[in-house]
Design an enzyme around this catalytic site. Structure first.
Site, PDB file in Angstrom:
ATOM      1  N   HIS A  71      -1.490  -0.742  10.260  1.00 58.18           N
ATOM      2  CA  HIS A  71      -0.835  -2.007  10.567  1.00 58.18           C
ATOM      3  C   HIS A  71       0.476  -1.709  11.292  1.00 58.18           C
ATOM      4  O   HIS A  71       1.052  -0.633  11.127  1.00 58.18           O
ATOM      5  CB  HIS A  71      -0.492  -2.793   9.290  1.00 58.18           C
ATOM      6  CG  HIS A  71      -1.661  -3.433   8.619  1.00 58.18           C
ATOM      7  ND1 HIS A  71      -1.726  -4.773   8.333  1.00 58.18           N
ATOM      8  CD2 HIS A  71      -2.820  -2.905   8.144  1.00 58.18           C
ATOM      9  CE1 HIS A  71      -2.853  -5.065   7.720  1.00 58.18           C
ATOM     10  NE2 HIS A  71      -3.550  -3.934   7.589  1.00 58.18           N
TER      11      HIS A  71
ATOM     12  N   GLU B 294       0.823  -1.217   0.000  1.00 54.49           N
ATOM     13  CA  GLU B 294       0.000   0.000   0.000  1.00 54.49           C
ATOM     14  C   GLU B 294       0.858   1.269   0.000  1.00 54.49           C
ATOM     15  O   GLU B 294       0.510   2.268   0.619  1.00 54.49           O
ATOM     16  CB  GLU B 294      -0.992   0.009   1.163  1.00 54.49           C
ATOM     17  CG  GLU B 294      -2.088  -1.038   1.012  1.00 54.49           C
ATOM     18  CD  GLU B 294      -3.321  -0.750   1.850  1.00 54.49           C
ATOM     19  OE1 GLU B 294      -3.591   0.436   2.140  1.00 54.49           O
ATOM     20  OE2 GLU B 294      -4.023  -1.707   2.208  1.00 54.49           O
TER      21      GLU B 294
END
Length: 472
Positions: free
Chosen positions: A330, A54
Protein backbone atom coordinates in the site's frame (compact mmCIF):
# COMPACT_ATOMS: atom_id res chain seq x y z
CA UNK A 1 9.29 16.63 23.96
CA UNK A 2 5.89 18.24 24.03
CA UNK A 3 4.44 19.15 27.40
CA UNK A 4 0.99 19.91 28.73
CA UNK A 5 1.64 23.66 28.94
CA UNK A 6 3.08 24.13 25.44
CA UNK A 7 1.20 26.26 22.94
CA UNK A 8 -1.30 24.14 21.00
CA UNK A 9 -0.49 23.51 17.33
CA UNK A 10 -1.89 25.58 14.48
CA UNK A 11 -1.13 22.82 11.93
CA UNK A 12 -1.54 19.09 12.23
CA UNK A 13 0.05 16.61 9.84
CA UNK A 14 -1.46 13.10 9.77
CA UNK A 15 -0.20 9.93 8.08
CA UNK A 16 -1.74 6.47 7.73
CA UNK A 17 -0.03 3.43 6.22
CA UNK A 18 -0.68 -0.29 5.92
CA UNK A 19 2.87 -1.64 6.40
CA UNK A 20 2.28 -5.19 5.11
CA UNK A 21 4.23 -6.62 8.02
CA UNK A 22 2.96 -10.21 8.08
CA UNK A 23 5.50 -12.34 9.93
CA UNK A 24 6.98 -15.20 7.83
CA UNK A 25 4.78 -14.22 4.86
CA UNK A 26 5.52 -10.62 3.87
CA UNK A 27 8.72 -10.47 1.82
CA UNK A 28 11.67 -8.36 3.00
CA UNK A 29 9.64 -7.40 6.04
CA UNK A 30 12.43 -6.24 8.34
CA UNK A 31 14.20 -4.17 5.70
CA UNK A 32 10.98 -2.54 4.50
CA UNK A 33 9.63 -1.59 7.93
CA UNK A 34 12.98 -0.17 9.00
CA UNK A 35 12.97 2.00 5.87
CA UNK A 36 9.37 3.03 6.62
CA UNK A 37 10.68 4.40 9.91
CA UNK A 38 13.54 6.16 8.11
CA UNK A 39 11.23 7.82 5.60
CA UNK A 40 8.74 8.95 8.24
CA UNK A 41 11.62 10.55 10.14
CA UNK A 42 13.02 12.22 7.00
CA UNK A 43 9.69 13.47 5.61
CA UNK A 44 9.68 16.94 4.10
CA UNK A 45 6.53 17.67 6.11
CA UNK A 46 7.03 15.65 9.33
CA UNK A 47 3.86 14.00 10.62
CA UNK A 48 2.46 14.81 14.05
CA UNK A 49 0.21 11.74 14.28
CA UNK A 50 0.82 8.42 12.54
CA UNK A 51 -1.45 5.39 12.32
CA UNK A 52 0.01 2.09 11.13
CA UNK A 53 -1.75 -1.14 10.20
CA UNK A 54 -0.27 -4.62 9.74
CA UNK A 55 2.66 -3.84 12.02
CA UNK A 56 2.33 -7.25 13.62
CA UNK A 57 5.51 -7.68 15.65
CA UNK A 58 7.07 -5.82 18.56
CA UNK A 59 10.38 -6.06 16.71
CA UNK A 60 9.08 -4.01 13.78
CA UNK A 61 7.32 -1.57 16.08
CA UNK A 62 10.52 -0.96 18.03
CA UNK A 63 12.51 -0.54 14.81
CA UNK A 64 10.12 2.19 13.66
CA UNK A 65 10.06 3.83 17.10
CA UNK A 66 13.85 3.99 17.26
CA UNK A 67 13.97 5.88 13.96
CA UNK A 68 11.11 8.28 14.73
CA UNK A 69 11.46 8.81 18.48
CA UNK A 70 12.91 12.32 18.10
CA UNK A 71 9.89 13.31 16.01
CA UNK A 72 7.14 11.17 17.55
CA UNK A 73 8.18 10.49 21.15
CA UNK A 74 4.86 8.89 22.16
CA UNK A 75 3.45 5.72 20.76
CA UNK A 76 1.60 2.50 21.45
CA UNK A 77 1.57 -0.99 19.99
CA UNK A 78 -1.95 -2.34 20.47
CA UNK A 79 -2.53 -5.92 21.61
CA UNK A 80 -5.56 -7.86 20.42
CA UNK A 81 -6.73 -11.32 19.44
CA UNK A 82 -4.53 -14.38 19.19
CA UNK A 83 -1.83 -12.93 16.95
CA UNK A 84 -2.36 -9.21 17.63
CA UNK A 85 -4.30 -6.55 15.76
CA UNK A 86 -1.29 -5.06 13.95
CA UNK A 87 -2.28 -1.50 14.92
CA UNK A 88 0.07 1.26 16.05
CA UNK A 89 -0.43 4.95 16.85
CA UNK A 90 2.52 7.34 17.10
CA UNK A 91 2.24 10.91 18.30
CA UNK A 92 4.15 14.11 18.89
CA UNK A 93 2.11 14.62 22.07
CA UNK A 94 1.37 12.40 25.08
CA UNK A 95 -1.53 9.96 25.34
CA UNK A 96 -4.05 10.69 28.09
CA UNK A 97 -6.04 7.52 27.50
CA UNK A 98 -5.79 4.51 25.23
CA UNK A 99 -7.83 1.41 24.60
CA UNK A 100 -8.38 -1.34 22.05
CA UNK A 101 -11.96 -2.20 21.09
CA UNK A 102 -12.34 -5.51 19.27
CA UNK A 103 -15.08 -5.81 16.67
CA UNK A 104 -17.88 -8.19 17.79
CA UNK A 105 -18.12 -9.51 14.19
CA UNK A 106 -14.78 -10.29 12.61
CA UNK A 107 -14.46 -13.29 10.34
CA UNK A 108 -14.76 -16.97 11.08
CA UNK A 109 -12.24 -19.34 12.75
CA UNK A 110 -12.90 -21.94 10.04
CA UNK A 111 -11.28 -19.55 7.52
CA UNK A 112 -7.87 -19.99 9.17
CA UNK A 113 -6.16 -19.40 5.82
CA UNK A 114 -7.52 -15.83 5.84
CA UNK A 115 -6.66 -15.03 9.42
CA UNK A 116 -9.03 -12.12 10.11
CA UNK A 117 -10.66 -13.85 13.09
CA UNK A 118 -7.32 -14.84 14.62
CA UNK A 119 -5.80 -11.36 14.59
CA UNK A 120 -8.69 -9.83 16.51
CA UNK A 121 -9.31 -6.77 14.36
CA UNK A 122 -10.73 -3.74 16.06
CA UNK A 123 -10.23 -0.04 16.76
CA UNK A 124 -7.10 1.33 18.41
CA UNK A 125 -8.03 4.52 20.22
CA UNK A 126 -5.77 7.20 21.67
CA UNK A 127 -6.83 10.39 23.40
CA UNK A 128 -3.98 12.80 22.73
CA UNK A 129 -3.29 15.98 24.68
CA UNK A 130 -1.91 18.72 22.38
CA UNK A 131 -2.13 21.65 24.80
CA UNK A 132 -3.29 22.81 28.23
CA UNK A 133 -7.06 23.15 27.71
CA UNK A 134 -9.92 20.76 27.00
CA UNK A 135 -10.09 22.14 23.47
CA UNK A 136 -6.58 20.81 22.80
CA UNK A 137 -7.53 17.14 22.64
CA UNK A 138 -7.52 14.91 19.59
CA UNK A 139 -9.14 11.50 19.68
CA UNK A 140 -7.47 9.19 17.16
CA UNK A 141 -9.08 5.98 15.92
CA UNK A 142 -6.90 3.59 13.91
CA UNK A 143 -8.45 0.50 12.34
CA UNK A 144 -8.18 -2.23 9.73
CA UNK A 145 -11.55 -3.55 8.59
CA UNK A 146 -12.23 -7.10 7.42
CA UNK A 147 -10.74 -7.82 4.01
CA UNK A 148 -13.08 -8.29 1.02
CA UNK A 149 -12.47 -11.65 -0.63
CA UNK A 150 -15.16 -11.18 -3.27
CA UNK A 151 -16.62 -8.08 -4.83
CA UNK A 152 -19.70 -6.51 -3.28
CA UNK A 153 -22.52 -7.45 -3.02
CA UNK A 154 -21.31 -11.06 -3.32
CA UNK A 155 -18.73 -10.76 -0.53
CA UNK A 156 -19.73 -13.20 2.22
CA UNK A 157 -18.02 -10.94 4.75
CA UNK A 158 -19.96 -7.83 3.74
CA UNK A 159 -22.11 -8.18 6.85
CA UNK A 160 -18.99 -8.18 9.05
CA UNK A 161 -17.44 -5.13 7.39
CA UNK A 162 -20.76 -3.28 7.56
CA UNK A 163 -21.02 -3.99 11.30
CA UNK A 164 -17.43 -2.87 11.79
CA UNK A 165 -18.07 0.43 9.99
CA UNK A 166 -21.12 0.91 12.20
CA UNK A 167 -19.02 0.27 15.31
CA UNK A 168 -16.23 2.73 14.51
CA UNK A 169 -18.81 5.35 13.47
CA UNK A 170 -20.36 5.11 16.94
CA UNK A 171 -16.97 5.54 18.61
CA UNK A 172 -16.08 8.57 16.49
CA UNK A 173 -19.48 10.17 17.04
CA UNK A 174 -19.04 9.86 20.79
CA UNK A 175 -15.67 11.62 20.58
CA UNK A 176 -17.14 14.40 18.45
CA UNK A 177 -19.94 14.93 20.97
CA UNK A 178 -17.24 15.58 23.57
CA UNK A 179 -16.13 18.51 21.41
CA UNK A 180 -12.77 17.00 20.49
CA UNK A 181 -10.99 16.84 17.19
CA UNK A 182 -11.74 13.39 15.77
CA UNK A 183 -9.32 11.58 13.46
CA UNK A 184 -10.22 8.21 11.97
CA UNK A 185 -7.59 6.53 9.86
CA UNK A 186 -6.55 3.15 8.54
CA UNK A 187 -7.07 0.51 5.90
CA UNK A 188 -10.87 0.35 5.69
CA UNK A 189 -10.90 -2.24 2.87
CA UNK A 190 -13.72 -0.35 1.18
CA UNK A 191 -14.03 1.85 -1.87
CA UNK A 192 -15.48 5.38 -1.72
CA UNK A 193 -19.27 5.62 -1.50
CA UNK A 194 -19.60 1.91 -0.69
CA UNK A 195 -22.05 0.94 2.03
CA UNK A 196 -19.41 1.02 4.78
CA UNK A 197 -18.15 4.41 3.59
CA UNK A 198 -21.67 5.89 3.62
CA UNK A 199 -22.35 4.50 7.10
CA UNK A 200 -19.22 6.16 8.51
CA UNK A 201 -19.97 9.56 6.95
CA UNK A 202 -23.65 9.47 7.91
CA UNK A 203 -23.62 8.06 11.44
CA UNK A 204 -20.64 10.11 12.58
CA UNK A 205 -19.77 13.71 11.73
CA UNK A 206 -16.42 12.81 10.15
CA UNK A 207 -15.62 13.43 6.51
CA UNK A 208 -13.31 11.68 4.07
CA UNK A 209 -10.50 14.18 3.47
CA UNK A 210 -9.90 13.05 -0.11
CA UNK A 211 -13.48 13.56 -1.22
CA UNK A 212 -13.51 17.01 0.37
CA UNK A 213 -10.73 18.04 -2.01
CA UNK A 214 -11.56 15.74 -4.93
CA UNK A 215 -15.33 15.10 -4.88
CA UNK A 216 -15.23 13.69 -8.41
CA UNK A 217 -12.45 11.18 -7.71
CA UNK A 218 -12.88 7.50 -8.57
CA UNK A 219 -15.14 5.21 -6.57
CA UNK A 220 -13.32 2.02 -7.50
CA UNK A 221 -10.71 0.59 -9.84
CA UNK A 222 -10.99 1.64 -13.48
CA UNK A 223 -11.75 -1.97 -14.47
CA UNK A 224 -14.73 -2.15 -12.07
CA UNK A 225 -18.24 -1.81 -13.39
CA UNK A 226 -18.99 1.12 -11.09
CA UNK A 227 -16.20 3.12 -12.73
CA UNK A 228 -17.06 2.04 -16.24
CA UNK A 229 -20.59 3.34 -15.72
CA UNK A 230 -19.12 6.76 -14.99
CA UNK A 231 -17.66 6.70 -18.51
CA UNK A 232 -14.35 8.29 -17.54
CA UNK A 233 -11.09 7.79 -19.49
CA UNK A 234 -8.60 5.12 -18.40
CA UNK A 235 -6.45 6.84 -15.75
CA UNK A 236 -2.68 6.56 -15.74
CA UNK A 237 -0.72 5.72 -12.61
CA UNK A 238 0.19 9.32 -11.83
CA UNK A 239 -3.42 10.51 -12.13
CA UNK A 240 -4.61 7.71 -9.86
CA UNK A 241 -2.15 8.76 -7.17
CA UNK A 242 -2.52 12.53 -7.41
CA UNK A 243 -6.25 12.87 -8.19
CA UNK A 244 -7.96 9.58 -7.33
CA UNK A 245 -6.00 8.95 -4.14
CA UNK A 246 -5.25 5.33 -5.07
CA UNK A 247 -3.24 3.66 -2.32
CA UNK A 248 -3.58 0.01 -3.34
CA UNK A 249 -2.86 -2.07 -6.47
CA UNK A 250 -1.08 0.79 -8.20
CA UNK A 251 0.94 -0.01 -11.32
CA UNK A 252 3.82 1.83 -9.61
CA UNK A 253 3.82 -0.47 -6.59
CA UNK A 254 6.47 -3.17 -7.16
CA UNK A 255 4.49 -5.78 -5.21
CA UNK A 256 1.81 -5.60 -7.92
CA UNK A 257 4.18 -6.06 -10.84
CA UNK A 258 4.08 -8.98 -13.26
CA UNK A 259 6.43 -11.94 -12.92
CA UNK A 260 8.96 -10.63 -15.43
CA UNK A 261 9.44 -7.27 -13.74
CA UNK A 262 9.50 -8.91 -10.29
CA UNK A 263 12.27 -11.30 -11.34
CA UNK A 264 14.37 -8.44 -12.69
CA UNK A 265 13.84 -6.54 -9.46
CA UNK A 266 14.83 -9.58 -7.39
CA UNK A 267 18.13 -9.71 -9.28
CA UNK A 268 18.91 -6.18 -8.11
CA UNK A 269 17.89 -4.30 -11.25
CA UNK A 270 16.29 -0.93 -10.55
CA UNK A 271 13.28 -1.39 -12.83
CA UNK A 272 11.34 1.79 -13.59
CA UNK A 273 7.70 2.04 -14.65
CA UNK A 274 6.66 5.31 -16.33
CA UNK A 275 3.95 7.20 -14.41
CA UNK A 276 1.97 7.53 -17.65
CA UNK A 277 1.25 3.78 -17.84
CA UNK A 278 -2.44 2.77 -17.80
CA UNK A 279 -3.56 1.83 -14.30
CA UNK A 280 -6.81 -0.22 -14.39
CA UNK A 281 -6.42 -1.95 -11.00
CA UNK A 282 -5.53 0.87 -8.60
CA UNK A 283 -8.11 1.85 -5.99
CA UNK A 284 -8.43 3.68 -2.70
CA UNK A 285 -8.71 1.50 0.40
CA UNK A 286 -6.86 3.72 2.90
CA UNK A 287 -8.54 6.76 4.45
CA UNK A 288 -8.24 9.67 6.79
CA UNK A 289 -11.53 10.92 8.18
CA UNK A 290 -11.78 13.92 10.44
CA UNK A 291 -14.32 16.01 12.29
CA UNK A 292 -13.35 19.45 13.51
CA UNK A 293 -13.17 20.07 17.23
CA UNK A 294 -16.19 22.33 17.55
CA UNK A 295 -16.26 25.53 19.55
CA UNK A 296 -18.74 28.27 20.41
CA UNK A 297 -18.10 31.86 19.50
CA UNK A 298 -17.83 34.04 22.59
CA UNK A 299 -20.21 36.67 21.20
CA UNK A 300 -22.80 34.39 19.60
CA UNK A 301 -24.41 31.05 20.25
CA UNK A 302 -23.22 29.65 16.93
CA UNK A 303 -21.02 26.60 16.77
CA UNK A 304 -18.03 26.92 14.43
CA UNK A 305 -15.37 24.65 13.02
CA UNK A 306 -12.00 24.88 14.72
CA UNK A 307 -10.03 22.67 12.30
CA UNK A 308 -10.17 22.76 8.52
CA UNK A 309 -8.52 20.64 5.84
CA UNK A 310 -5.59 22.25 4.02
CA UNK A 311 -4.30 19.42 1.83
CA UNK A 312 -4.25 15.65 1.32
CA UNK A 313 -1.94 13.45 -0.70
CA UNK A 314 -0.82 9.90 -1.31
CA UNK A 315 2.68 9.39 0.08
CA UNK A 316 5.37 6.80 0.82
CA UNK A 317 5.67 6.06 -2.90
CA UNK A 318 9.47 6.14 -2.67
CA UNK A 319 11.12 2.76 -2.99
CA UNK A 320 13.74 1.11 -0.80
CA UNK A 321 17.10 2.73 -1.62
CA UNK A 322 18.99 -0.57 -1.84
CA UNK A 323 16.35 -3.19 -2.65
CA UNK A 324 14.37 -0.97 -5.07
CA UNK A 325 11.08 -2.46 -3.89
CA UNK A 326 8.07 -0.50 -2.66
CA UNK A 327 7.96 -0.07 1.12
CA UNK A 328 4.59 -1.84 1.36
CA UNK A 329 1.89 -3.19 -0.92
CA UNK A 330 0.00 0.00 0.00
CA UNK A 331 0.97 3.65 -0.26
CA UNK A 332 0.22 6.02 2.60
CA UNK A 333 -2.53 8.60 2.74
CA UNK A 334 -1.58 11.91 4.36
CA UNK A 335 -3.39 15.10 5.29
CA UNK A 336 -2.73 18.49 6.85
CA UNK A 337 -5.29 20.22 9.07
CA UNK A 338 -5.08 23.88 10.05
CA UNK A 339 -6.55 25.43 13.15
CA UNK A 340 -8.40 28.67 13.69
CA UNK A 341 -7.12 29.71 17.10
CA UNK A 342 -9.40 32.07 18.99
CA UNK A 343 -8.37 32.57 22.57
CA UNK A 344 -11.71 34.24 23.40
CA UNK A 345 -13.78 31.21 22.41
CA UNK A 346 -14.14 29.37 25.68
CA UNK A 347 -17.82 28.49 25.69
CA UNK A 348 -17.19 24.87 24.72
CA UNK A 349 -14.83 24.21 27.61
CA UNK A 350 -17.36 22.59 29.87
CA UNK A 351 -20.14 21.47 27.58
CA UNK A 352 -20.85 18.55 25.33
CA UNK A 353 -21.62 19.21 21.69
CA UNK A 354 -25.10 18.42 20.40
CA UNK A 355 -24.69 16.95 16.93
CA UNK A 356 -27.57 16.87 14.46
CA UNK A 357 -28.91 13.42 13.67
CA UNK A 358 -28.37 12.33 10.09
CA UNK A 359 -29.67 9.19 8.45
CA UNK A 360 -29.21 7.07 5.39
CA UNK A 361 -32.18 6.53 3.06
CA UNK A 362 -34.68 4.07 4.54
CA UNK A 363 -34.00 1.54 1.77
CA UNK A 364 -30.33 1.40 2.80
CA UNK A 365 -31.29 0.26 6.31
CA UNK A 366 -33.57 -2.30 4.68
CA UNK A 367 -30.61 -3.44 2.57
CA UNK A 368 -28.44 -3.82 5.69
CA UNK A 369 -31.17 -5.77 7.48
CA UNK A 370 -31.73 -8.02 4.48
CA UNK A 371 -28.01 -8.74 4.25
CA UNK A 372 -27.84 -9.41 7.99
CA UNK A 373 -30.84 -11.73 7.82
CA UNK A 374 -29.31 -13.61 4.87
CA UNK A 375 -26.00 -14.02 6.70
CA UNK A 376 -27.79 -15.08 9.90
CA UNK A 377 -29.66 -17.81 8.00
CA UNK A 378 -26.33 -18.98 6.53
CA UNK A 379 -24.76 -19.20 9.97
CA UNK A 380 -27.72 -21.07 11.46
CA UNK A 381 -27.33 -23.62 8.67
CA UNK A 382 -23.61 -23.76 9.39
CA UNK A 383 -24.31 -24.41 13.07
CA UNK A 384 -26.63 -27.29 12.28
CA UNK A 385 -24.13 -28.81 9.85
CA UNK A 386 -21.22 -28.45 12.26
CA UNK A 387 -23.15 -29.91 15.17
CA UNK A 388 -24.32 -32.74 12.90
CA UNK A 389 -20.72 -33.31 11.85
CA UNK A 390 -19.72 -33.39 15.52
CA UNK A 391 -22.37 -36.07 16.19
CA UNK A 392 -21.22 -38.12 13.22
CA UNK A 393 -17.57 -37.95 14.25
CA UNK A 394 -18.46 -38.93 17.81
CA UNK A 395 -20.35 -42.00 16.60
CA UNK A 396 -17.46 -42.86 14.29
CA UNK A 397 -15.06 -42.62 17.24
CA UNK A 398 -17.18 -44.94 19.37
CA UNK A 399 -17.56 -47.36 16.44
CA UNK A 400 -13.79 -47.53 15.94
CA UNK A 401 -13.19 -48.16 19.63
CA UNK A 402 -15.76 -50.97 19.62
CA UNK A 403 -14.16 -52.37 16.47
CA UNK A 404 -10.82 -52.70 18.26
CA UNK A 405 -12.34 -55.42 20.47
CA UNK A 406 -13.01 -57.61 17.47
CA UNK A 407 -9.90 -56.78 15.51
CA UNK A 408 -8.06 -59.92 14.31
CA UNK A 409 -4.72 -58.12 13.79
CA UNK A 410 -2.71 -55.56 15.75
CA UNK A 411 -2.19 -53.31 12.70
CA UNK A 412 -5.95 -53.18 12.18
CA UNK A 413 -6.34 -52.14 15.82
CA UNK A 414 -3.76 -49.40 15.27
CA UNK A 415 -5.61 -48.10 12.19
CA UNK A 416 -8.91 -48.08 14.08
CA UNK A 417 -7.34 -46.25 17.04
CA UNK A 418 -5.75 -43.69 14.70
CA UNK A 419 -9.07 -43.07 12.91
CA UNK A 420 -10.79 -42.82 16.29
CA UNK A 421 -8.36 -40.17 17.58
CA UNK A 422 -8.47 -38.18 14.35
CA UNK A 423 -12.26 -38.36 14.21
CA UNK A 424 -12.61 -37.21 17.81
CA UNK A 425 -10.26 -34.24 17.20
CA UNK A 426 -12.15 -33.12 14.11
CA UNK A 427 -15.49 -33.61 15.84
CA UNK A 428 -14.45 -31.54 18.86
CA UNK A 429 -13.27 -28.69 16.61
CA UNK A 430 -16.52 -28.76 14.67
CA UNK A 431 -18.50 -28.84 17.91
CA UNK A 432 -16.60 -25.87 19.33
CA UNK A 433 -17.09 -23.82 16.17
CA UNK A 434 -20.76 -24.74 15.79
CA UNK A 435 -21.75 -24.68 19.44
CA UNK A 436 -19.61 -21.83 20.74
CA UNK A 437 -18.34 -19.57 17.95
CA UNK A 438 -21.44 -19.57 15.73
CA UNK A 439 -23.69 -19.06 18.75
CA UNK A 440 -21.54 -16.10 19.82
CA UNK A 441 -21.62 -14.71 16.29
CA UNK A 442 -25.42 -15.01 16.11
CA UNK A 443 -25.73 -13.04 19.36
CA UNK A 444 -23.46 -10.31 17.98
CA UNK A 445 -25.61 -10.25 14.83
CA UNK A 446 -28.72 -9.81 16.98
CA UNK A 447 -27.17 -6.79 18.69
CA UNK A 448 -26.18 -5.24 15.37
CA UNK A 449 -29.60 -5.94 13.90
CA UNK A 450 -31.32 -4.27 16.87
CA UNK A 451 -29.19 -1.14 16.46
CA UNK A 452 -29.99 -0.92 12.75
CA UNK A 453 -33.72 -1.43 13.36
CA UNK A 454 -33.69 1.19 16.11
CA UNK A 455 -31.91 3.70 13.87
CA UNK A 456 -34.27 2.91 11.00
CA UNK A 457 -37.25 3.63 13.26
CA UNK A 458 -35.79 7.04 14.17
CA UNK A 459 -35.15 7.76 10.49
CA UNK A 460 -38.79 6.93 9.69
CA UNK A 461 -39.95 9.30 12.45
CA UNK A 462 -37.77 12.07 11.06
CA UNK A 463 -39.18 11.46 7.61
CA UNK A 464 -42.72 11.74 8.97
CA UNK A 465 -41.76 15.05 10.53
CA UNK A 466 -40.83 16.27 7.07
CA UNK A 467 -37.06 15.94 7.46
CA UNK A 468 -35.95 13.79 4.50
CA UNK A 469 -33.26 11.19 5.11
CA UNK A 470 -30.37 11.02 2.73
CA UNK A 471 -26.85 9.69 2.48
CA UNK A 472 -23.92 12.03 2.60
Amino acid sequence: MADRTSRPPSNLRILSLNCWGLKYIAKLRNERLEEIGNQIAAAEHPPDIVGLQECWTQQDYIAIRERTNHLLPYGKFYHSGIFGGGLVILSRWPFEESNMTQYPLNGRPAAFYRGDWYVGKGVAHARIRMGPTRRDIAEVFCTHLHAPYETEPHDSYLCHRTAQAWEIAKLMRGAAERGHLVIGLGDFNMVPLSLAHRIIETHSPVRDVWRILYPGSSVGAAKDKVEQLRNVPMPNAEFNITKNGATCDSALNTWRWNKGHSQRLAKGENVQIPPTVDDPNAKRLDYIFFSSGSRHDATTTEQTSEWTLKEANVGMTERHPALYCSLSDHFSVEATLVRSLDETATGAENSLIALPETYLPIQVYDEILANTSKYEARERTQRRLRMGHFGFQFLLTVGCLVGVWWSPRNYISFILMFISSLSLSVGVLEGLMGGLFVSSELRALKEFEWEVRNTRARAVEKEKEGVPSGAS
